[in-house]
Motif scaffolding. Structure first.
Motif, PDB file in Angstrom:
ATOM      1  N   CYS A  56      -8.094   1.521  -4.960  1.00  0.00           N
ATOM      2  CA  CYS A  56      -8.238   2.548  -3.934  1.00  0.00           C
ATOM      3  C   CYS A  56      -8.605   1.874  -2.608  1.00  0.00           C
ATOM      4  CB  CYS A  56      -9.324   3.540  -4.347  1.00  0.00           C
ATOM      5  SG  CYS A  56      -9.586   4.844  -3.116  1.00  0.00           S
TER       6      CYS A  56
ATOM      7  N   GLU B 217      -3.940  -1.987  -9.274  1.00  0.00           N
ATOM      8  CA  GLU B 217      -3.931  -0.962  -8.243  1.00  0.00           C
ATOM      9  C   GLU B 217      -5.365  -0.614  -7.905  1.00  0.00           C
ATOM     10  OE1 GLU B 217      -2.747   3.519  -8.445  1.00  0.00           O
ATOM     11  OE2 GLU B 217      -0.937   2.335  -8.049  1.00  0.00           O
TER      12      GLU B 217
ATOM     13  N   ARG C  34      -1.613  -2.389  -4.282  1.00  0.00           N
ATOM     14  CA  ARG C  34      -1.581  -3.370  -5.363  1.00  0.00           C
ATOM     15  C   ARG C  34      -2.219  -4.639  -4.830  1.00  0.00           C
ATOM     16  NH1 ARG C  34       3.054  -5.260  -7.716  1.00  0.00           N
ATOM     17  NH2 ARG C  34       3.942  -5.391  -5.636  1.00  0.00           N
TER      18      ARG C  34
ATOM     19  N   VAL D 219      -3.783   3.793  -1.679  1.00  0.00           N
ATOM     20  CA  VAL D 219      -3.951   2.835  -2.777  1.00  0.00           C
ATOM     21  C   VAL D 219      -3.098   1.610  -2.469  1.00  0.00           C
ATOM     22  CG1 VAL D 219      -4.460   4.576  -4.549  1.00  0.00           C
ATOM     23  CG2 VAL D 219      -2.106   3.842  -4.162  1.00  0.00           C
TER      24      VAL D 219
ATOM     25  N   ARG E 268       0.842  -1.199   0.000  1.00  0.00           N
ATOM     26  CA  ARG E 268       0.000   0.000   0.000  1.00  0.00           C
ATOM     27  C   ARG E 268       0.875   1.245   0.000  1.00  0.00           C
ATOM     28  NH1 ARG E 268      -4.029   0.449   4.172  1.00  0.00           N
ATOM     29  NH2 ARG E 268      -3.702   2.670   4.043  1.00  0.00           N
TER      30      ARG E 268
ATOM     31  N   GLU F 104       0.474   5.946  -0.610  1.00  0.00           N
ATOM     32  CA  GLU F 104      -0.406   7.092  -0.816  1.00  0.00           C
ATOM     33  C   GLU F 104      -0.444   7.385  -2.306  1.00  0.00           C
ATOM     34  OE1 GLU F 104      -0.237  11.773   0.126  1.00  0.00           O
ATOM     35  OE2 GLU F 104       0.006  10.450   1.869  1.00  0.00           O
ATOM     36  N   GLY F 105      -1.644   7.493  -2.868  1.00  0.00           N
ATOM     37  CA  GLY F 105      -1.794   7.779  -4.286  1.00  0.00           C
ATOM     38  C   GLY F 105      -1.568   9.250  -4.588  1.00  0.00           C
TER      39      GLY F 105
END
Length: 75
Positions: A34, A32, A23, A21, A12, A14-15
């Protein structure tokens, strides 16, 4: 009808928009997704994913049963 598919969270981050976000591994595919609706999800957790959003954490047994049912319906 909606379809949500279980997968295992690999990692995980930060997007770009600041939302978490991760995988997620779905058999032979990694996508990927949210994690905004499952902020407590950690790598190794199984998640129920719908249109790119993890909507629920699952225990491993529930994920396995769901994947078996999906495999039975595949042509």
């Amino acid at each position: 009808m909606c379809l949500a598919v279980p997968g295992r969270l690999l990692d995980r981050a930060e997007g770009p928009t600041g939302l978490p976000v991760g995988r997620v591994h779905f058999g032979s595919v990694v996508k990927e997704v949210c994690l905004a609706f499952t902020p407590d999800a950690r790598p190794g957790d199984y998640l129920l994913v719908h249109v790119g959003f993890a909507i629920q954490r699952l225990d491993e047994e529930a994920a396995r049963r769901t994947l078996e049912l999906l495999a039975e319906t595949a042509p």
